[in-house]
Design an enzyme around this catalytic site. Sequence first.
Site, mmCIF file in Angstrom:
data_model
loop_
_atom_site.group_PDB
_atom_site.id
_atom_site.type_symbol
_atom_site.label_atom_id
_atom_site.label_comp_id
_atom_site.label_asym_id
_atom_site.label_seq_id
_atom_site.Cartn_x
_atom_site.Cartn_y
_atom_site.Cartn_z
ATOM 1 N N ASP A 78 0.665 -0.886 0.032
ATOM 2 C CA ASP A 78 -0.184 0.210 0.301
ATOM 3 C C ASP A 78 1.043 1.152 -0.399
ATOM 4 O OD1 ASP A 78 -1.724 1.729 0.498
ATOM 5 O OD2 ASP A 78 -2.075 1.151 2.684
ATOM 6 N N LYS A 111 2.671 11.179 -3.968
ATOM 7 C CA LYS A 111 1.989 10.758 -4.330
ATOM 8 C C LYS A 111 0.711 11.366 -4.825
ATOM 9 C CE LYS A 111 -2.094 7.131 -3.238
ATOM 10 N NZ LYS A 111 -1.957 6.150 -2.448
ATOM 11 N N GLU A 122 -7.549 0.881 -4.606
ATOM 12 C CA GLU A 122 -7.182 0.985 -2.915
ATOM 13 C C GLU A 122 -8.720 0.311 -2.541
ATOM 14 O OE1 GLU A 122 -5.706 3.963 -1.993
ATOM 15 O OE2 GLU A 122 -3.743 3.857 -2.985
ATOM 16 N N ASP A 171 -13.452 5.035 1.772
ATOM 17 C CA ASP A 171 -12.639 5.317 1.585
ATOM 18 C C ASP A 171 -11.462 7.273 2.101
ATOM 19 O OD1 ASP A 171 -9.355 5.127 1.689
ATOM 20 O OD2 ASP A 171 -9.540 3.597 0.364
#
Length: 589
Positions: free
Chosen positions: A9, A71, A167, A190
């Site tokens: 992850d 990211k 994800e 999420d």
Amino acid sequence: MSEIIVGIDLGTTNSLIGAMEAGFPILLADAAGERLVPSVVHFPKSGVPVVGRAALRMRAVEPESTVYSVKRFMGRRIGEEADDVAYKLAGKPGEPVRISIREREFAPEEIAALILAALKAEAERVLEQPISRAVITVPAYFNDAQRNATKKAGELAGLTVERIVNEPTAAALAYGLDRLKDRSKIAVYDFGGGTFDISILELNQGVFQVLATNGNTRLGGDDIDAAIVAHLAELAGVEPGPRLREVAIAAKHALSFAAETRVELPFLEDGRSFSHTLTRVELETLARPIVERTRQHCLRAFADARLAASELDDVILVGGQTRMPLIREFVRAIFSREPNVSQNPDEAVALGATIQAGILSGAVQNVVLLDVTPLSLGIETFGGLMNVIIPRNSTIPTKRGELFTNAVSGQRSMLIRVLQGEREMAKDNWELGKYALEFEPAPKNQARVGVQFAIDANGILHVLARDTKTGAEHVLAMTSAVDVSDEAVEKMLEDSLEHAFEDMNDRVFTEASLKANELLPAVTLALAQVGSALPEADRDTITRCAADVQAALAAGGAPGLKKAVAALDAATQHLAAILVEQAMRGASK
Ligand code: AMP
């Protein structure tokens, strides 16, 4: 023993790595027993870059040489992303983001590669064997360029990226692994450090099928942090900075468990100290508008999955930010049920990546994962229309093709513009790439060009164009996907709803005008050739109807034009029949 594939992850804030051991997904801990590795890289004056906790400690001390939240910049261009970070960005507007540290420039994927390499080294230490294959997760709403950048980061770290997994889908795998016999529908909400995703899945005897996905890759805990920082900066009368941010985040975390917390800022520049009791109520006032922004994404996912909240069996919370009581309250209200908090919100995604790695290596059996593509893909056709080839929320991997033909006689090439988006007119969608496929001149509607779209299991698009006559093929390179910013994605979806009526109107008008432009010259020609065989009244009706079509074309309204074309079509039935009859007679002579 089959070679181990690790699950990773790669998070905005923290990253984790896991591997299957004795049939179970296990997250690996570092020497200090920590599983969460801060996604932070510090570049010291001399020596090798430092990754993780040690780098995080340097963030407040040497902010300009410490990269966090990298990211956010993966697969992005300058100008698309707010550059509100403490380190320097380089590059011209419209060019890929570069990160400038101590006179050196890095691509975001090079920095992400350092994080991945550190995770890989840790895993090799714990597992006592070399690791070369990995599954890496990305937000479901990552576009082509962002997925490609993630893959590149893995490769730079010496890893073959066997699969990119969304994800929320990974989190659902972690949730569902011990419920393989069940049949249920679940939502995964999420809310992470930098991104928000909502996915709706159906679990059925080991098959995990994503029904719909939605989200925003620029909405997350970072936004809440920024709101707290701005609030505290105003109260303290100071400029926002890394120190204030650290205090703000600590207060945010504390307020997930306490009703109030003390914020202390001793030794401010002018010798003052600042102290404030921040309450949960105060935090919630700041956070509410940010959390509220997730509502529209949830509603769209329900609509796409054709489900009402009441039909769901469970809603799972993922992402560290979902520890905030306000978010739980919001989810409770929108999904009309108590959210499931059985999963550790920081670990579910990495566990799911590890399970997917296990599926690929054969360590996990009887589990199938069917994911979807978040946006429609197609090409431009006659009249500037979007011709969807793969609609959004289609299950991937998928391959679909269509045949296209030339609109004009003698045409030598066809421009294939690959588009992504939800609008009816090509100009309102994004161009991912284009290519002019050449073929031998052919009469109108004779050339045949096959266009095939394939989305692989990683969500990455591959386009192939083929001249069906000669068999000549061309693989189209997708060059411009990086231009698709997330705000633009969000705006696109909003616009597609807001302009649904006008868009439809445009499409109907374009289609009707294509028909009118074919019909009018044909009618003129037919009248000249065989018009004398018709009663004068019929000829007058046809002429009047043709004039109406001309007028409707000039006026521009879709319903009017459609009606006029239909009237002309009806009025010329007899004329068309005479033409056909004459042609038959000619042929039989
Ligand atoms: P993730 O990207 O899933 O690692 O999520 C990280 C985000 O969760 C960051 O914005 C953190 O500040 C936030 N977070 C972590 N723990 C808590 C907590 N106890 N309360 C509120 N937010 C948290």
